[in-house]
Motif scaffolding. Sequence first.
Motif, short mmCIF file in Angstrom:
data_model
loop_
_atom_site.label_atom_id
_atom_site.label_comp_id
_atom_site.label_asym_id
_atom_site.label_seq_id
_atom_site.Cartn_x
_atom_site.Cartn_y
_atom_site.Cartn_z
N HIS A 92 1.23 -1.01 0.05
CA HIS A 92 -0.03 0.23 -0.74
C HIS A 92 1.29 1.36 -0.14
O HIS A 92 1.39 1.38 -1.11
CB HIS A 92 -0.87 0.01 1.22
CG HIS A 92 -2.09 0.95 1.18
ND1 HIS A 92 -2.53 1.65 2.63
CD2 HIS A 92 -2.62 1.62 0.43
CE1 HIS A 92 -3.29 2.42 2.44
NE2 HIS A 92 -3.00 2.46 0.93
N CYS A 110 -0.74 -5.14 8.89
CA CYS A 110 0.55 -3.31 8.45
C CYS A 110 -0.04 -2.52 9.36
O CYS A 110 -1.06 -2.80 8.91
CB CYS A 110 0.71 -3.03 6.58
SG CYS A 110 1.44 -1.75 6.86
N HIS A 113 -2.50 0.86 8.04
CA HIS A 113 -3.59 0.80 7.10
C HIS A 113 -4.39 -0.73 7.50
O HIS A 113 -5.80 -0.51 7.76
CB HIS A 113 -4.05 1.46 6.17
CG HIS A 113 -3.43 2.65 5.82
ND1 HIS A 113 -2.14 2.79 5.07
CD2 HIS A 113 -3.91 3.78 5.85
CE1 HIS A 113 -2.19 4.09 5.18
NE2 HIS A 113 -2.44 4.74 5.62
S1 FES Z 1 0.69 1.21 4.15
FE1 FES Z 1 0.13 -0.72 4.97
S2 FES Z 1 -1.95 -0.19 4.79
FE2 FES Z 1 -1.53 1.53 4.72
#
Ligand code: FES
Length: 403
Positions: A92, A110, A113
């Motif tokens: 992401h 992660c 988010h």
């Molecule tokens: S940076 Fe990993 S979920 Fe947004």
Amino acid sequence: MHMQSVRTDVAALVDDDPRKHAFRVHRDAYVDQGVFELEIDRFFHHGWVYAAHESQLPAAASFVSTTLGRQPVLITRGSDGQLRGFFNRCRHRGAVVCKERQGQSDNFRCPYHGWSFKGDGSLAGLPGPDGYGADFPRAEMGLVPVAELASYRGFIFVSLARPDVDLQTHLGQARVFLDRLCDQRPQGLSVVPGTTRYGFDANWKLQIENALDFYHLPVVHRSFFEIKRARGESGKMTVRDFATDQCVALERGHGTVLASDANGHVHQHLFIFPNLVILENPAPQLRVIFPQRVDRTEIEGLAFFSADAGEAERSRLLGLYERFYGPMGFGTPDDIEIFRACMNGFMAEAAPWNDFSRGYHRELDHLPNGDAAAVMACGNITDETFVRGLYRWWMNALRDVRA
Ligand code: FES
Ligand SMILES: [Fe+2]
């Protein structure tokens, strides 16, 4: 790559004169920022690097995270039992998905988010999926795999980019000595959970040079030997005591030292270029080198045993481990003090050369005991044979990058 910032031609940093048995390395090898960038790029980002030991991922759904050069890496054993390596970087917006060093999981969420990835790297889920349209390539948004991951007798190596040779070729002659280490422990090696991590303000290659250096032992570690002697413990203490032991240069910058104890047992210390030292004495240790900056290095020490070692043997070895390698041990603080002394000495610009000619005149191209193992060169254990092999490989490999 930061080619333009390389002040010095790396080929000019190693001065090897076989006719005069003279070998010198220039201070810029240790203090030049451009040289350091080249090293990280060539050796850590484009070559085989030791990453983990299989005993740290004993079961399905286990993982180890590490850093190779500057790049975060996640090694997993998926629920299918297969070992894989990924860049530890969320697809992401870039956060490291696994911050733990080692553990059991088949799901990496992660912290930013909440996208989650499985041990096989695939994107398992994300919060609010209706925010992505039908054309969102979800199946392609898994963790990015490293170019290659391969294991040799339980030692896991990674190449982040496509390597110039396969792992077997990279290990080359060092395989004989790695085999010897493993054959002496037929049940396999078991790396003890928990690490000693410490850093020092010196170039990473000082740790490599030092790890197989027996010339410094009676001087830097004198207090260790004196305490051993006071306790009536046996052991070699002077340069002369080491007269029949070997220091060996192997292909591609690897090297080993072979020292026999009073019972004739041979202890082997092995260096696998660029970042793994395997020590057997005074206690078994894996020492992994993490270059941080040209003048900053971190080290991770891990104790290991034969997988079938009993409780008594384990605590005996851990006691020896703590005594020498622990943060308050006899070995580590003294070596770090010397690394700093070297970095300070390197500031003397009008005296830029380190001398590594010790034993050049008496070098052999074979092991003196008739052992058939192939070696590049062999000298007495207090000689600088290994370091000469190290810097020949280092210079040739870096020179190729520049060409
Ligand atoms: S940076 Fe990993 S979920 Fe947004
Ligand atoms: Fe030392």
